[in-house]
Enzyme design. Structure first.
Site, mmCIF file in Angstrom:
data_model
loop_
_atom_site.group_PDB
_atom_site.id
_atom_site.type_symbol
_atom_site.label_atom_id
_atom_site.label_comp_id
_atom_site.label_asym_id
_atom_site.label_seq_id
_atom_site.Cartn_x
_atom_site.Cartn_y
_atom_site.Cartn_z
ATOM 1 N N CYS A 158 8.595 8.957 -3.686
ATOM 2 C CA CYS A 158 7.561 9.781 -4.311
ATOM 3 C C CYS A 158 7.846 9.956 -5.798
ATOM 4 O O CYS A 158 8.935 10.346 -6.184
ATOM 5 C CB CYS A 158 7.525 11.140 -3.634
ATOM 6 N N ASN A 178 10.121 4.297 2.350
ATOM 7 C CA ASN A 178 10.009 3.830 3.726
ATOM 8 C C ASN A 178 11.293 3.115 4.150
ATOM 9 O O ASN A 178 12.107 2.712 3.317
ATOM 10 C CB ASN A 178 8.858 2.817 3.818
ATOM 11 N N HIS A 233 10.511 7.147 7.512
ATOM 12 C CA HIS A 233 10.941 7.240 6.111
ATOM 13 C C HIS A 233 12.431 7.561 6.082
ATOM 14 O O HIS A 233 12.964 8.183 6.996
ATOM 15 C CB HIS A 233 10.131 8.308 5.378
ATOM 16 N N ARG A 266 0.833 -1.215 0.000
ATOM 17 C CA ARG A 266 0.000 0.000 0.000
ATOM 18 C C ARG A 266 0.864 1.259 0.000
ATOM 19 O O ARG A 266 1.020 1.930 -1.008
ATOM 20 C CB ARG A 266 -0.944 -0.003 1.224
ATOM 21 N N ASP A 267 1.494 1.571 1.114
ATOM 22 C CA ASP A 267 2.292 2.798 1.196
ATOM 23 C C ASP A 267 3.424 2.762 0.167
ATOM 24 O O ASP A 267 3.820 3.785 -0.378
ATOM 25 C CB ASP A 267 2.874 2.934 2.617
#
Lengths: 321, 321
Positions: free
Chosen positions: B251, B260, B220, B26-27
């Site tokens: 990103c 992460n 992160h 997900r993340d």
């Protein structure tokens, strides 16, 4: 970028200040395949000095056919002969190297012993005991000439041939180096295999064997553990840390291999903890950017990348956490 | 590769075992530009389960135009409906999302509140107080349906708009989330700006506000501090850590942005410290290699790179230290 002072220390008794030994110009560059021009090395060291670093490993006096990248160390040293407020150790493997270092005007030399028999034979081309005896001669010769001597213990935690190293064995070698007159001994995790438990055990054994203020640590980031291992050692009171701008020092024979602890990431952490380094992070990042450009690669330092891209703001994508 | 057990813990009282919450699916994937095929997501989760992970964030139920990458979360959830021994939280931003999660058969949902007003408005499109009220409704609805609810606090240390966040403010929000019935609250350093002093202050404040066993941390690696911050929190007794296989989660709008904390680097450290995770590192590295291949990128995990290249041996170049 402004990093405010600490809001509380970590678990242990952290030092108030840390002296960083920048090893990029030597340990960082020595394995580069393409010869780095003298002017680029000089510019790198000038930028590191301007950024506030006061101990910079400048090169090594070894046979050029062995480490061609370091063949111009005499000229690097000559360039900084009048920079009296910066200590610039140069590696010397033997008495011949020492003579070259003297001739170039070096004021500090570094010697490097291996904790294991196998690594001594592979890396130093000599049995362990013989290499130690050789370094004792080099140290004596250097001190007789008024030079300062820094020591290294390679494979202080793990050996690529013999596996994990007993902390006592590494510590004993550190003691032998201080007895030769080394003002400081840098304990190296050569393979980068250490994680914090082993790093702490090695550091604790070393502190028990030689004075705390003479211990330095030197971690590689092979498994991403370099910074966390370093903090673990700082919590024991160690206050001298080797690192390399942009994390230079990957092995050319292993593409993608991680190099030394990146100086930028170290400074970022220390600033955040309120620990003084005397280093200007912006200027350091610029020094790393310049040498990375010469080498044609992306810095391995996360902090360098973050500051280069001004990535202090988070991703604009929704649902960021 | 064999990593032997610990030889001594770090400074604080480390937990005996750590539960890793794998957020890669997900993340890690949510910001990918190119749509990752359903089959690749399912294969990733299957490999993570096989590697021993028992909490895996599977996706999110948000408007597809908002996060197109997560549009197939219902099918991901359906695929694992019978995998009863693995908890798979899915993010839900509102009651509509909760309905979709229920319909898909999700057993656990996650809600995410922001510590700062500016970030709530930017990331959640609502004033902070309004978003908290909205999540209270979602949590109540989920619990009434017999679902478990996990909470997130975004910007628990630093906000891209407002700078450093008071630890007490983040802790108070964690308390509000537990009062809504969250079984666990993950404290997120959204920008990655934290270094260990600030990470520790945030964690200490959170532990003072909610039960220790309900605290998770989520770092992160923007400035290379994710692992060292995590160890600092473990030393306070925290034993739940979010991470992402291969360090997924950079990103797309910031090329080179770090993602992460990499699960591989975390597992390597925990194994070295003798802390149980239940995770097979070799199998985890393979899961990361496969998804990195789908995404066409190099894993951001140093451990993954080291193990892929069997770079446990040091460089063969002379004078390695």
């Amino acid at each position: 970028m402004t990093v405010e002072s600490t809001v509380g220390a970590s678990g242990g008794a952290l030092p108030k200040s840390v002296r960083i030994v920048e090893v990029g110009p030597r340990d960082g560059l020595q394995n580069e395949k393409g010869l780095v021009p003298l002017a680029a090395k000089v510019a790198l060291i000038e930028r590191l000095v301007a950024a506030g670093l006061r101990t910079i490993e400048a090169g090594s006096f070894v046979a050029p056919r062995w480490v061609p990248q370091m063949a111009d160390t005499d000229r690097v040293v000559a360039q900084f002969r009048s920079t009296l407020d910066v200590e610039m150790p140069v590696l010397v493997p033997n008495l011949k190297g020492l003579e070259l270092a003297k001739a170039a005007g070096a004021r500090t030399v570094a010697i490097f012993a291996a904790a294991t028999e196998s690594f001594a034979r592979a890396n130093l081309n000599a049995p362990r005991a013989e290499s130690i005896a050789r370094f004792a001669e080099v140290a004596a010769g250097a001190r007789a000439h008024g030079m300062r001597v820094r020591g290294y213990v390679s494979c202080a935690v793990h050996c690529p041939y013999e596996g994990w190293v007993e902390p006592g064995v590494a510590a004993e070698l550190a003691a032998a180096l201080t007895e030769m007159g080394c003002y400081e001994v840098s304990m190296c995790d050569t393979t980068g295999a250490a994680s914090p438990g082993r790093a702490r055990a090695m550091a604790a054994a070393t502190i028990a064997a030689i004075p705390l203020e003479q211990v330095a640590v030197h971690f590689h980031d092979t498994f991403g553990q370099a910074l966390v291992n370093t903090l673990t050692c700082l919590e024991l009171g160690i206050s001298v840390v080797d690192s390399s701008v942009s994390g230079l020092g990957g092995c050319p024979y292993s593409p993608g291999a991680a190099g030394n602890l990146a100086t930028e990431d170290l400074v970022y952490m220390l600033e955040g903890l309120g620990i003084e380094t005397g280093v200007d992070l912006e200027a350091l990042v610029e020094a790393g950017r310049q040498i990375s450009g010469v080498l044609g690669r992306t810095p391995a330092s996360r902090t360098a990348l973050a500051m280069a891209g001004r990535r202090t703001t988070t991703c604009n994508a929704p649902l960021s956490n």
